[in-house]
Design a protein around this motif. Structure first.
Motif, short mmCIF file in Angstrom:
data_model
loop_
_atom_site.label_atom_id
_atom_site.label_comp_id
_atom_site.label_asym_id
_atom_site.label_seq_id
_atom_site.Cartn_x
_atom_site.Cartn_y
_atom_site.Cartn_z
N MET A 271 0.66 -1.18 -0.10
CA MET A 271 -0.14 -0.14 0.12
C MET A 271 0.84 1.08 -0.03
O MET A 271 1.73 1.44 0.70
N GLY B 4 -9.60 4.49 2.30
CA GLY B 4 -9.97 3.06 2.12
C GLY B 4 -11.01 2.75 3.15
O GLY B 4 -11.44 1.62 3.39
N HIS B 5 -10.91 3.47 4.29
CA HIS B 5 -11.92 3.03 5.47
C HIS B 5 -13.31 3.26 5.08
O HIS B 5 -13.67 4.27 4.80
N ARG B 6 -13.96 2.16 5.19
CA ARG B 6 -15.56 2.34 4.83
C ARG B 6 -16.58 2.45 6.21
O ARG B 6 -17.12 3.18 6.22
N GLN C 205 -12.55 5.74 -1.46
CA GLN C 205 -12.55 4.34 -1.39
C GLN C 205 -12.64 3.67 -2.60
O GLN C 205 -12.75 2.19 -2.62
N TRP D 228 -3.42 -1.19 -4.12
CA TRP D 228 -4.50 -0.49 -3.33
C TRP D 228 -5.40 -1.68 -3.05
O TRP D 228 -6.65 -1.35 -3.58
N GLN E 37 -7.48 -2.60 -1.03
CA GLN E 37 -8.74 -2.11 -0.08
C GLN E 37 -9.55 -1.34 -1.10
O GLN E 37 -10.88 -0.91 -0.68
N GLU F 79 -11.87 -0.51 -4.31
CA GLU F 79 -12.98 -0.93 -5.01
C GLU F 79 -12.93 -0.44 -6.60
O GLU F 79 -12.77 1.07 -6.95
N HIS G 224 -14.04 -5.32 -9.39
CA HIS G 224 -14.95 -5.68 -8.15
C HIS G 224 -16.52 -5.51 -8.48
O HIS G 224 -17.36 -6.42 -8.22
#
Length: 262
Positions: free
Chosen positions: A1, A10-12, A52, A80, A82, A84, A105
């Motif tokens: 990363m 990337g934090h959902r 993200q 990356w 994480q 989509e 994805h």
């Protein structure tokens, strides 16, 4: 990363994810033969700022995103894991060859014509059921999530699920046009009803088209279950003035406001 990534990238969590549509970056690049602005550099900058997801809509005439862009972004995203990758377009034009090669994805199927200026309507059922079913099945067999671009019509949601879709992307132009006018509440009620019908049918929900920093929070506050918003034109226009980093962070603040306690 990438070590330069922002802490929130990337934090959902339970909030709506922001997917950046890069088509308008490619459109500007294609006006000259200099390779600038770079689509992959733009992608890297928005990811480092906290986006993200990445979205591209490769059209047959390659007037913005080109086949090589799709491949270059797939290569970039190996760093990356994480993030989509969402590739959208009409599965009866050039999209299925792209999906078979890249296996992103998510594939978002959009019923636009070859020369269409921009997407302006969703699939309808039962009219589109028979021809959509095989391409949905093939895409899912490749391990790719399928989202169908849909108008906010509650009675269409169960049919979208029956054709095999995992998600619907609610086409939000009608809401965006009504935002700030007396029609806003009525339009939000239509989208809320469509989202509730989608959730009841077992679908997840995305949204996109003409969402921006002004209208995004109101939409997410009122429409339940939105997993992802895909934003391109307004976001790239904002980035011309604010830069990619501040633009992404401001859109993330809009999403945060939508989920904050009142």
């Amino acid at each position: 990363m990438n070590p330069l990534v922002a802490p929130e990238a990337g934090h959902r969590g339970s909030r709506t994810a922001l997917s950046v549509n890069l088509n308008k970056v490619a459109l500007l690049r294609n006006t000259r033969h200099l390779g600038i602005p770079s689509v992959t550099k733009a992608a890297r900058l928005v990811l480092e700022a906290g986006a993200q997801g990445l979205t591209v809509h490769p059209r047959p005439d390659e007037r913005h995103i080109r086949a090589q862009d799709v491949r270059d972004l797939a290569e970039l995203l190996k760093d990356w894991p994480q993030v989509e990758y969402n590739i959208e377009g009409n599965p009866f034009h050039n999209l299925m060859d792209v999906i078979r090669e890249i296996r992103p994805h998510q594939a978002t199927f959009v019923p636009d014509s070859v020369g269409q200026f921009t997407s302006d309507h969703g699939w309808t059922f039962p009219a589109d059921l028979e021809r959509l079913a095989p391409v949905v099945a093939e895409t899912k067999a490749l391990g790719v999530r399928v989202s169908l671009f849909m108008d906010p019509i509650p009675e269409m949601m169960r049919a979208a699920r029956e054709v095999g879709a995992d998600r619907v992307e609610l086409y939000t132009e009608a809401y965006a046009s009504a935002w700030g006018t007396p029609r806003q509440a009525a339009e939000l009620a239509r989208y809320r009803a469509a989202a509730e019908a989608a959730l009841a049918a077992g679908l997840e929900i995305n949204a996109g088209h003409d969402l921006n920093r002004d209208n995004l929070a109101d939409f997410l506050r009122e429409v339940p279950g939105v997993q992802e918003v895909s934003i391109g034109h307004a976001l790239v226009a904002d980035a011309l003035e604010l830069g990619y980093t501040e633009t992404i962070r401001d859109y993330q603040r809009c999403i945060q406001r939508a989920f904050a306690p009142r």
